[in-house]
Each structure stands twice: as C-alpha cells, then as structure tokens.
Scaffold this active site. Sequence first.
Site, mmCIF file in Angstrom:
data_model
loop_
_atom_site.group_PDB
_atom_site.id
_atom_site.type_symbol
_atom_site.label_atom_id
_atom_site.label_comp_id
_atom_site.label_asym_id
_atom_site.label_seq_id
_atom_site.Cartn_x
_atom_site.Cartn_y
_atom_site.Cartn_z
ATOM 1 C CB ILE A 259 -0.930 -0.018 1.237
ATOM 2 C CG1 ILE A 259 -1.952 -1.162 1.084
ATOM 3 C CG2 ILE A 259 -1.625 1.312 1.450
ATOM 4 C CD1 ILE A 259 -2.932 -1.308 2.237
ATOM 5 C CB SER A 260 1.161 4.162 0.621
ATOM 6 O OG SER A 260 1.580 5.493 0.594
#
Length: 408
Positions: free
Chosen positions: A138-139
């Site tokens: 994520i990210s």
Amino acid sequence: MKAPTTLSLLGLLPALTSAATLTQITTPFGPNPRNVTFNLYVPDTLAPNPPILVNQHWCHGTAEAAFAGSQWATLASKHGFIVIYPGSPNAADQCWDVSSRETLTHDAGGDSLGIVSMVRWTLDKYRADKSRVFVTGISSGGMMTQVLVGAYPDVFAAGAAFAGVPFGCFAPAGDNAGQFDYWNGDCATGKVTHSPEEWGAKVDAAYPGYDGWRPKLQIFHGTEDEVVSYVNYGEAVKLWTEVMGLSETPASVVPNTPVAGWTKSVYGPSGWLEAYSAAGVPHNIQNQESTVMAFFELGCTSGCFAWGKGSPCSGQASASSTSTRPSSTFSTVMTMPSTPPVSTTTRTTSSSVVASTTTAPACKTVPGGIPLWAQCGGMGYTGATACANGACTTYNPYYAQCVPTAAC
Ligand SMILES: *[C@@H]1O[C@H](CO)[C@@H](O)[C@H](O)[C@H]1NC(C)=O
C-alpha cells in the site's frame, strides 16, 4: 554468521494461532546494495512447494507494522504460504526507493534488487514455487509493487498495488535524475502524465530485450486520495494495458466490487489487469486481502493456477494453451491459457510534466502531536492519538497512522 533475530510484534492477531513469528534474516542472502532488511514469516505448516508473497510497508511504516497491520500472516498460516516483509533502509522517510535508475532496472541494484534477493534466497531455502511469487503493498509499497512487476517480470507471477503510482513515475528529471528514494511531488500530485507508449518505453528500458512473461496485476486507488493523486490510477491503467498488449477499453466493468462504491474494471480477455476505482476513498484505502487472495489463487488446493506456468498444484493439468511463452530464466517452459500479454511495440520516449499551479490551504498543527506517518492507534496500541498534522486514520483494526489531509 549471526542467528536470525526474532522481532517483537506490535500486537498479536487474534486469529493467528501459529507459533511462527516474524524473523529477521541477517545471514547473507544475495546482492542487497541498499541494505534492505529481510523479515520472513514462515508458517509452521507449509504447503508443498509453497508460494511466496512479498508485502511491502508504506512510508514511515515498518515490516513489523505491515506484519501486524494486515491479515497476510494469518492467511499464510491457514494456507501454508511464505510471506516476506522487507524493511526500508531509507532512514529519512522509510519510503521505498522507487526513483533510482538502479531500482528501476533489472538486476542493477536499488531497493528492488534487495527484495528480489530475498525472494531468490527463500525460493531456494524452502523449495518454494518459483512460478508463484506474488507482491503487494500500500502507498509506497504499492509503488514498489509496480516497480517489481515492471523490472522483474521473470520473478513475479502477479502483483496487487494499492494507492501507488505507475512504474517509473517517481523517477526525477533534471538535476535530481537517478536519485535514490526521491519523493516526486509532481507524480504524487498527479502532474506526470504520459501516453501509453511513453509509459511502456519505461518498462521496456527496465529490462532490455526481455519479451517473456508479464505478471498479472491488480490496481486499487481511492478517487479522493489526498497523498497520491487518483490521476495515477488512470496512468497506471495506460501503462499496464500497453505493456500487456491489452485494449484500454475494459472487457468488463463491475460496480460495487469488492465493496459498495468500488468499481472493478477488467482488461483483456483473460483478465490480466484488474483496476479497482474506490469512489470517495482517501489515501488510507482498505486492504482487500480476499480479493487479492483470489487473484493470486493463494488459497487454491487443486486444479489451480491454470493461468500460470508449470503445475504447482495437485491435479493441475498443463494449461490448454496453444501459446507457449518464451522464458529466459524459468527452468520450465511456461504455457498460458489464453492470449499472452506480451507487447513488442516500439515506443517513443518523450515525456510531459505539467507545471504545478495549486496552492495548499493552511494546515492546522497540534503542538506535541504525533508526526505524519507515525502510528496513532490500533489494537494493542497505548500511545497518544493526536496527530501533529493531518488526521489519525485507521487502516484496519490493528493499525492507524497520521496521514496528511488536503490541507497538510
Ligand atoms: C550497507 O551495509 C554495508 C555494511 O555495513 C555498508 O558498508 C554499506 O555502506 C551499506 N550501504 C548503504 C547504501 O548504506
């Protein structure tokens, strides 16, 4: 050689009944020029010829936080696969290096090579399935997911990138060209756009001459992402449809999947690319382990992985394909059930970076509050909860962190 060090856990997952723990591997495991830390989760009971999943943390995250903050270890224990949780060596921001020439090039160095060395070591040590190596994050971890499937298409079978950016988008131009761990504000704010051919050329350059297997990919992005602009969702679709040789027009669009308000777009006849547009969702997009599990077929016990190569699962006949994919590094010939996503298009390399014109409104500050990206909540967490800037946002029951708001 030092013995592996056991890391303390931030919190115990209630469903995690296994005695297995996250273990830091400190013995040499192959080229790792940036000193990425290698944390390994091997469940007590492994599937025969087990798959491997790499799960990269977010900026200012840690391997331990990624371990405690997702269901992956629990799922690994249930299904017998191995999870690698790399730790960023970039002390300034604990982001991944998704900007340097090294990291964006096959076997050239950077954080990506360190992670791939962990995969190669684990494949060897645990007789794991080299046709079933997967990557998610994520990210910043979503950005690294796109880096790895782009620069190491021979290593990964599929990826799932949450709230990331297209391969090469963080590579800076001009004086900063080639910098390690460069935060590319133009890309993060959606000001870097390219034609499919221009994006594709970046992936071609990552591994010159490679024309084999291209990993499947899932992309997830919130339409209200205030940290990594939603523009990057559309740019990633452009890039990967180009690289996979698929039409930019979805083969199907499914509303309210996997949750209400999210729209799933499937590209290509064999669904090689799935893109999930999460309406109204900010940067702290919810992990969707079950959707990723299904795409990777990590819970499959028989007749599985027909889209992949080899026959890792019991009962799997060789794929009913007429197309045999070339393979440069796999020891077995890969067969595909349908149209292989291989593109040999020649591409142009010009770029377009749109100048920034936005002005951010003032940001509220809480003196003594928790800095951006640090933990501010979650099961087992007992510290302060007020963020210095931004908002304390819950990723899942086990983890919340301070993330920027539109103003911060
Ligand atoms: C990685 O660690 C080695 C050994 O401690 C050190 O010599 C080297 O400078 C480190 N590399 C980086 C990029 O920090």
